[in-house]
Scaffold this motif. Structure first.
Motif, PDB file in Angstrom:
ATOM      1  N   VAL A 264       0.850  -1.196   0.000  1.00 22.98           N
ATOM      2  CA  VAL A 264       0.000   0.000   0.000  1.00 22.98           C
ATOM      3  C   VAL A 264       0.883   1.243   0.000  1.00 22.98           C
ATOM      4  O   VAL A 264       1.787   1.386   0.835  1.00 22.98           O
ATOM      5  CB  VAL A 264      -0.938   0.013   1.222  1.00 22.98           C
ATOM      6  N   GLU A 265       0.622   2.154  -0.945  1.00 24.60           N
ATOM      7  CA  GLU A 265       1.395   3.388  -1.046  1.00 24.60           C
ATOM      8  C   GLU A 265       0.740   4.471  -0.188  1.00 24.60           C
ATOM      9  O   GLU A 265      -0.404   4.858  -0.421  1.00 24.60           O
ATOM     10  CB  GLU A 265       1.481   3.845  -2.498  1.00 24.60           C
ATOM     11  N   PHE A 266       1.461   4.937   0.799  1.00 29.39           N
ATOM     12  CA  PHE A 266       0.975   6.007   1.661  1.00 29.39           C
ATOM     13  C   PHE A 266       1.500   7.345   1.143  1.00 29.39           C
ATOM     14  O   PHE A 266       2.623   7.430   0.641  1.00 29.39           O
ATOM     15  CB  PHE A 266       1.453   5.784   3.100  1.00 29.39           C
ATOM     16  N   PRO A 267       0.707   8.406   1.285  1.00 30.78           N
ATOM     17  CA  PRO A 267       1.207   9.728   0.907  1.00 30.78           C
ATOM     18  C   PRO A 267       2.348  10.157   1.835  1.00 30.78           C
ATOM     19  O   PRO A 267       2.360   9.795   3.015  1.00 30.78           O
ATOM     20  CB  PRO A 267      -0.015  10.638   1.060  1.00 30.78           C
ATOM     21  N   GLU A 268       3.275  10.916   1.327  1.00 26.53           N
ATOM     22  CA  GLU A 268       4.401  11.358   2.141  1.00 26.53           C
ATOM     23  C   GLU A 268       3.982  12.399   3.179  1.00 26.53           C
ATOM     24  O   GLU A 268       4.559  12.476   4.266  1.00 26.53           O
ATOM     25  CB  GLU A 268       5.502  11.928   1.248  1.00 26.53           C
ATOM     26  N   ARG A 269       2.983  13.204   2.857  1.00 27.09           N
ATOM     27  CA  ARG A 269       2.519  14.218   3.810  1.00 27.09           C
ATOM     28  C   ARG A 269       1.059  14.569   3.520  1.00 27.09           C
ATOM     29  O   ARG A 269       0.550  14.342   2.410  1.00 27.09           O
ATOM     30  CB  ARG A 269       3.391  15.470   3.751  1.00 27.09           C
ATOM     31  N   LEU A 270       0.378  15.136   4.516  1.00 26.81           N
ATOM     32  CA  LEU A 270      -1.013  15.589   4.392  1.00 26.81           C
ATOM     33  C   LEU A 270      -1.089  17.051   4.798  1.00 26.81           C
ATOM     34  O   LEU A 270      -0.343  17.521   5.675  1.00 26.81           O
ATOM     35  CB  LEU A 270      -1.939  14.768   5.285  1.00 26.81           C
ATOM     36  N   THR A 271      -2.011  17.739   4.178  1.00 27.71           N
ATOM     37  CA  THR A 271      -2.251  19.120   4.580  1.00 27.71           C
ATOM     38  C   THR A 271      -3.026  19.125   5.891  1.00 27.71           C
ATOM     39  O   THR A 271      -3.577  18.096   6.333  1.00 27.71           O
ATOM     40  CB  THR A 271      -3.042  19.869   3.501  1.00 27.71           C
ATOM     41  N   GLY A 272      -3.106  20.285   6.501  1.00 33.62           N
ATOM     42  CA  GLY A 272      -3.863  20.388   7.750  1.00 33.62           C
ATOM     43  C   GLY A 272      -5.315  20.028   7.570  1.00 33.62           C
ATOM     44  O   GLY A 272      -5.924  19.348   8.409  1.00 33.62           O
ATOM     45  N   GLU A 273      -5.898  20.464   6.474  1.00 33.99           N
ATOM     46  CA  GLU A 273      -7.297  20.149   6.195  1.00 33.99           C
ATOM     47  C   GLU A 273      -7.501  18.653   6.016  1.00 33.99           C
ATOM     48  O   GLU A 273      -8.486  18.085   6.513  1.00 33.99           O
ATOM     49  CB  GLU A 273      -7.742  20.912   4.954  1.00 33.99           C
ATOM     50  N   GLN A 274      -6.564  18.001   5.293  1.00 31.67           N
ATOM     51  CA  GLN A 274      -6.672  16.555   5.089  1.00 31.67           C
ATOM     52  C   GLN A 274      -6.559  15.801   6.410  1.00 31.67           C
ATOM     53  O   GLN A 274      -7.264  14.819   6.643  1.00 31.67           O
ATOM     54  CB  GLN A 274      -5.582  16.094   4.114  1.00 31.67           C
ATOM     55  N   LYS A 275      -5.680  16.261   7.281  1.00 28.09           N
ATOM     56  CA  LYS A 275      -5.532  15.602   8.579  1.00 28.09           C
ATOM     57  C   LYS A 275      -6.811  15.707   9.400  1.00 28.09           C
ATOM     58  O   LYS A 275      -7.209  14.730  10.065  1.00 28.09           O
ATOM     59  CB  LYS A 275      -4.362  16.228   9.331  1.00 28.09           C
ATOM     60  N   ASN A 276      -7.429  16.871   9.371  1.00 31.06           N
ATOM     61  CA  ASN A 276      -8.692  17.038  10.108  1.00 31.06           C
ATOM     62  C   ASN A 276      -9.767  16.114   9.566  1.00 31.06           C
ATOM     63  O   ASN A 276     -10.562  15.536  10.332  1.00 31.06           O
ATOM     64  CB  ASN A 276      -9.158  18.494  10.033  1.00 31.06           C
ATOM     65  N   THR A 277      -9.784  15.981   8.237  1.00 29.84           N
ATOM     66  CA  THR A 277     -10.775  15.098   7.621  1.00 29.84           C
ATOM     67  C   THR A 277     -10.533  13.653   8.045  1.00 29.84           C
ATOM     68  O   THR A 277     -11.492  12.910   8.356  1.00 29.84           O
ATOM     69  CB  THR A 277     -10.712  15.217   6.091  1.00 29.84           C
ATOM     70  N   VAL A 278      -9.285  13.247   8.065  1.00 27.20           N
ATOM     71  CA  VAL A 278      -8.955  11.869   8.482  1.00 27.20           C
ATOM     72  C   VAL A 278      -9.365  11.657   9.939  1.00 27.20           C
ATOM     73  O   VAL A 278      -9.917  10.600  10.281  1.00 27.20           O
ATOM     74  CB  VAL A 278      -7.443  11.589   8.288  1.00 27.20           C
ATOM     75  N   ARG A 279      -9.133  12.631  10.801  1.00 24.89           N
ATOM     76  CA  ARG A 279      -9.510  12.491  12.206  1.00 24.89           C
ATOM     77  C   ARG A 279     -11.052  12.366  12.345  1.00 24.89           C
ATOM     78  O   ARG A 279     -11.536  11.577  13.164  1.00 24.89           O
ATOM     79  CB  ARG A 279      -9.015  13.680  12.988  1.00 24.89           C
ATOM     80  N   GLN A 280     -11.744  13.144  11.539  1.00 21.21           N
ATOM     81  CA  GLN A 280     -13.200  13.075  11.602  1.00 21.21           C
ATOM     82  C   GLN A 280     -13.720  11.709  11.139  1.00 21.21           C
ATOM     83  O   GLN A 280     -14.675  11.163  11.710  1.00 21.21           O
ATOM     84  CB  GLN A 280     -13.811  14.188  10.752  1.00 21.21           C
ATOM     85  N   LEU A 281     -13.061  11.168  10.097  1.00 18.21           N
ATOM     86  CA  LEU A 281     -13.527   9.896   9.527  1.00 18.21           C
ATOM     87  C   LEU A 281     -13.140   8.698  10.379  1.00 18.21           C
ATOM     88  O   LEU A 281     -13.925   7.757  10.526  1.00 18.21           O
ATOM     89  CB  LEU A 281     -12.976   9.723   8.109  1.00 18.21           C
ATOM     90  N   PHE A 282     -11.924   8.742  10.917  1.00 17.78           N
ATOM     91  CA  PHE A 282     -11.421   7.527  11.589  1.00 17.78           C
ATOM     92  C   PHE A 282     -11.158   7.732  13.085  1.00 17.78           C
ATOM     93  O   PHE A 282     -10.589   6.876  13.751  1.00 17.78           O
ATOM     94  CB  PHE A 282     -10.103   7.066  10.929  1.00 17.78           C
ATOM     95  N   GLY A 283     -11.613   8.877  13.613  1.00 15.64           N
ATOM     96  CA  GLY A 283     -11.338   9.156  15.013  1.00 15.64           C
ATOM     97  C   GLY A 283     -11.942   8.162  15.978  1.00 15.64           C
ATOM     98  O   GLY A 283     -11.402   7.914  17.053  1.00 15.64           O
ATOM     99  N   ASN A 284     -13.060   7.583  15.628  1.00 12.45           N
ATOM    100  CA  ASN A 284     -13.737   6.658  16.530  1.00 12.45           C
ATOM    101  C   ASN A 284     -13.464   5.194  16.232  1.00 12.45           C
ATOM    102  O   ASN A 284     -14.103   4.320  16.822  1.00 12.45           O
ATOM    103  CB  ASN A 284     -15.259   6.909  16.468  1.00 12.45           C
ATOM    104  N   ILE A 285     -12.536   4.897  15.275  1.00  8.80           N
ATOM    105  CA  ILE A 285     -12.263   3.507  14.883  1.00  8.80           C
ATOM    106  C   ILE A 285     -11.202   2.897  15.793  1.00  8.80           C
ATOM    107  O   ILE A 285     -10.177   3.512  16.046  1.00  8.80           O
ATOM    108  CB  ILE A 285     -11.809   3.436  13.404  1.00  8.80           C
TER     109      ILE A 285
END
Length: 285
Positions: A264-285
């Protein structure tokens, strides 16, 4: 003084007087003549063309032009591994000495994964020495072409032996010639026994969302699609394609498997907005 009184100054220079033990004409008793041949000059002095011959004659060492074990110095350049144009024919000479006459001569043969999958025929040209006496100094050269039948599925390290095809010494059995199979590295696959391994990359989105398909190459040039369902893919997870590995040499008709690793290829970095989106989507997993 006697010569001077009798013949004068010229007599001392050897230019006058009778020849004889006391005559000035006998001052140089050794006659030197250059023949144009240094050996003839030696002969005129010493009675033999080579005055040093008796000093260096020794049966133990033979002549200067003889290599170790009776092999000629000129043969050293055609040792193991000289490859002819075309790649399928190789020549080598064992060049073994008398003390190693019963030791097998080993030669590696490097084969591609495709050649080991399908099997192939290789012709190897060898030069061996037939020695006339036990000292190993006198030998004649003999050339022969050996045919190697490579069976499908053979692994690296497999040995193919040709009995009594190596150097031969009087009163001894000829050496065996042994070819050892070596696998060439492959650009796509790696081998583990009868199985083949292949690594493919998928994006993080594909790994998380699924519902995609990857196409896997095979050693036979086929393309096999592998569906990725709606489940997530963990990095390093594997898929098995049965029967698409290497042939099993001892069980004709059977094949190993092709094991596909999903990287699996992971991105090298995320923007602040992308990080917030990831936290919202997977914060409760």
């Amino acid at each position: 003084r006697k010569i001077f009184d009798q013949y004068g100054e010229e007599g001392l220079k050897g230019g006058a007087g009778p020849a004889g033990p006391e005559g000035p004409g006998n001052f140089s008793s050794t006659h030197f003549e250059f023949h144009g041949n240094p050996f003839a000059t030696f002969s005129s002095f010493f009675g033999d063309e080579d005055p040093f011959q008796s000093m260096f004659q020794n049966e133990q060492f033979g002549s200067f032009g003889t290599g170790m074990g009776g092999g000629r110095l000129g043969d050293m350049g055609s040792g193991m591994g000289g490859i002819f144009p075309g790649g399928s024919t190789t020549i080598f000479s064992s060049m073994a000495g008398p003390s190693s006459s019963n030791v097998p001569v080993e030669k590696e043969i490097h084969l591609s994964l495709e050649e080991l999958y399908q099997g192939c025929t290789k012709k190897m040209k060898i030069t061996r020495s037939i020695y006339q006496d036990p000292s190993g100094r006198s030998a004649r050269q003999e050339e022969k072409v050996l045919t190697l039948q490579i069976k499908p599925g053979w692994k690296g390290g497999t040995k193919l032996t040709f009995n009594n095809e190596g150097d031969l010494y009087p009163g001894k059995k000829a050496q065996d010639v042994v070819f050892i199979v070596r696998e060439k590295p492959h650009a796509v696959f790696t081998r583990d026994g009868n199985d083949l391994h292949y690594t493919t990359r998928i994006s993080l989105v594909e790994a998380l969302c699924g519902n995609t398909e990857i196409v896997v190459p095979t050693i036979t040039q086929e393309k096999i699609p592998i569906p990725i369902g709606d489940t997530t893919v963990k990095p390093g997870s594997k898929r098995k394609i049965k029967g698409y590995g290497m042939p099993v040499s001892r069980r004709p008709g059977e094949f190993g498997d092709l094991l596909v690793t999903l990287a699996v290829e992971f991105p090298e970095r995320l923007t602040g907005e992308q990080k917030n989106t990831v936290r919202q989507l997977f914060g409760n997993i």
